[in-house]
Every structure is written in C-alpha cells, then in structure tokens.
Design a protein around this motif. Sequence first.
Motif, PDB file in Angstrom:
ATOM      1  N   GLU A 229     116.561  -3.297 -34.269  1.00 39.29           N
ATOM      2  CA  GLU A 229     115.909  -3.078 -32.990  1.00 39.29           C
ATOM      3  C   GLU A 229     116.417  -1.802 -32.314  1.00 39.29           C
ATOM      4  O   GLU A 229     115.661  -1.102 -31.624  1.00 39.29           O
ATOM      5  CB  GLU A 229     116.150  -4.288 -32.072  1.00 39.29           C
ATOM      6  CG  GLU A 229     115.585  -5.597 -32.611  1.00 39.29           C
ATOM      7  CD  GLU A 229     114.084  -5.528 -32.848  1.00 39.29           C
ATOM      8  OE1 GLU A 229     113.414  -4.669 -32.238  1.00 39.29           O
ATOM      9  OE2 GLU A 229     113.583  -6.318 -33.652  1.00 39.29           O
ATOM     10  N   LYS A 230     117.697  -1.503 -32.530  1.00 40.47           N
ATOM     11  CA  LYS A 230     118.262  -0.310 -31.886  1.00 40.47           C
ATOM     12  C   LYS A 230     117.764   0.972 -32.542  1.00 40.47           C
ATOM     13  O   LYS A 230     117.369   1.929 -31.857  1.00 40.47           O
ATOM     14  CB  LYS A 230     119.787  -0.362 -31.939  1.00 40.47           C
ATOM     15  CG  LYS A 230     120.453   0.736 -31.135  1.00 40.47           C
ATOM     16  CD  LYS A 230     121.956   0.526 -31.064  1.00 40.47           C
ATOM     17  CE  LYS A 230     122.619   1.584 -30.190  1.00 40.47           C
ATOM     18  NZ  LYS A 230     124.076   1.363 -30.066  1.00 40.47           N
ATOM     19  N   ILE A 231     117.732   0.993 -33.871  1.00 39.30           N
ATOM     20  CA  ILE A 231     117.379   2.229 -34.561  1.00 39.30           C
ATOM     21  C   ILE A 231     115.889   2.524 -34.480  1.00 39.30           C
ATOM     22  O   ILE A 231     115.474   3.690 -34.529  1.00 39.30           O
ATOM     23  CB  ILE A 231     117.836   2.172 -36.036  1.00 39.30           C
ATOM     24  CG1 ILE A 231     117.912   3.591 -36.610  1.00 39.30           C
ATOM     25  CG2 ILE A 231     116.924   1.307 -36.889  1.00 39.30           C
ATOM     26  CD1 ILE A 231     118.598   3.676 -37.957  1.00 39.30           C
ATOM     27  N   LEU A 232     115.065   1.488 -34.361  1.00 36.22           N
ATOM     28  CA  LEU A 232     113.617   1.704 -34.271  1.00 36.22           C
ATOM     29  C   LEU A 232     113.085   1.540 -32.864  1.00 36.22           C
ATOM     30  O   LEU A 232     111.883   1.359 -32.659  1.00 36.22           O
ATOM     31  CB  LEU A 232     112.864   0.759 -35.226  1.00 36.22           C
ATOM     32  CG  LEU A 232     113.105   0.986 -36.723  1.00 36.22           C
ATOM     33  CD1 LEU A 232     112.137   0.167 -37.551  1.00 36.22           C
ATOM     34  CD2 LEU A 232     112.977   2.464 -37.093  1.00 36.22           C
ATOM     35  N   SER A 233     113.979   1.596 -31.870  1.00 33.84           N
ATOM     36  CA  SER A 233     113.534   1.464 -30.485  1.00 33.84           C
ATOM     37  C   SER A 233     112.901   2.770 -30.020  1.00 33.84           C
ATOM     38  O   SER A 233     113.070   3.811 -30.643  1.00 33.84           O
ATOM     39  CB  SER A 233     114.714   1.112 -29.592  1.00 33.84           C
ATOM     40  OG  SER A 233     115.686   2.132 -29.608  1.00 33.84           O
TER      41      SER A 233
END
Length: 233
Positions: A229-233
């Motif tokens: 979720e963090k890297i593709l936010s």
Amino acid sequence: MSSVTYGSRTISYSLNRADRKTLAITVKPDMSVVVSAPHAAEQEAIECILRKRSAWIVRQQRFFAQFLPRTPARQFVSGETHLYLGRQYRLRLRQAENEDVKLIAGYLYIYVGDTSDGDKVRELLCHWYATHAEVRFNERLTACMQQIAGWNIPMPQLDLRSMARSWGSCSPTGRLTLNIDLVRAPRACIDYVILHEFCHLVHPNHSREFYKLLATVLPDWRSRKMRLEKILS
C-alpha cells in the motif's frame, strides 16, 4: 450507495449480490467499503453484520488513510520515475519511427513518433506493463503453488485486468484475477496478493480463521501488505 451508523461515524458502502453462501466485507485502498452478499440476504441482516464489523472497518480505513493523498497523476515525460517490480526507473523518451519500450541500465526507454504525445507514451508503457505482468505473475503463481502444495488446489486460470479498487480476486471455481498495476510492486508483495486470494478458497471471508491460515502460510503478511500500500500509494 447505502450506509450504516457506527457511533458518530457514518459508513457508506456499495452492495453487490452474488451466488454465494456467506457475506464478505472488503475495505479498498481508497477507503471505500464493498459488501458481497447472497441474493437471499435481507437488508436488515446485512446492516446488522456491518454494525458488528464496524470497528474493524474503521481500523482498515484508518490504515489506508495514512497513505493518502496518493501519488499525483503521471505526466509521461522524460525524467519522470515509474515503478517496476518495486524499483524506480526513469523515463527516457526517444523519437523513432518504430514504437517500442525497453528497460536498459536502470532506464525505461520509450521510442515514439512524437515525444510530446503523453497519451501515446502512456499507451506504450501500459502495454509494456501488461506484457511483462503476464510473465512475472505466472512466475510468482508457480512459486506460490509450490508453497501451498499440500492444499491440493489445482493451478488456477490466471486473468489480468486493470482494476481501480482491488489488487486481486479469486472465484470459487479457482479463477485468479490480478491487477496489472501490481507488476509495479515488489515480488514479495505480488506473492502476498496471490496467497491472500488462495486463502479465500478455504475461507471466503475475512474471519479469524482466514487470517490464521494466512499467517500460517505467510507469517509476515502484515508487513508485505503495508509495503504494498505504501509503495503503490
């Protein structure tokens, strides 16, 4: 769109009725709530379950909220960075008669007739992602199947699709659908999505039993989920 009240909070949700026996509640990365319910389920019963799961829904929404606002829309110009398997690559646009995309020495070279045509650059890059996603997802699917060899689950049919609100899904018949955009994430995160969906073949919900099974096959699933979720936010 419907809603239920939880304390001072109103939880809006979309309802999908399907040929299934149990009710499933999903909180998407954009914090939207989707309920999948049997055709015969009464609205009152659905809302009763939603109220019982309200605390969990709110926790999930707070989890996703930490990653907002999401990455601004890409412009598809030279120098802009784009992800592939968790790594950042800069675009280098080159004018050429033969359109192509190549990954060379840390750069994504895009050969296009008009380098100022952002829509065309986007089209070429998306096609490149889709082509590579098919290869990489099949690699990870094979690896994950080996990890759950004892489950006696047949190799599922793999479908790729662009999805706005989901990384993946798995039908009761074993058809696995993965979001093409997932190819931008690290392999460990791709494995998390695949194994998450496999666990739904055993437990078609997000019950304690589901998470217990997920933790058994993937003890670090929480960190992988957060990384995704963090890297593709």
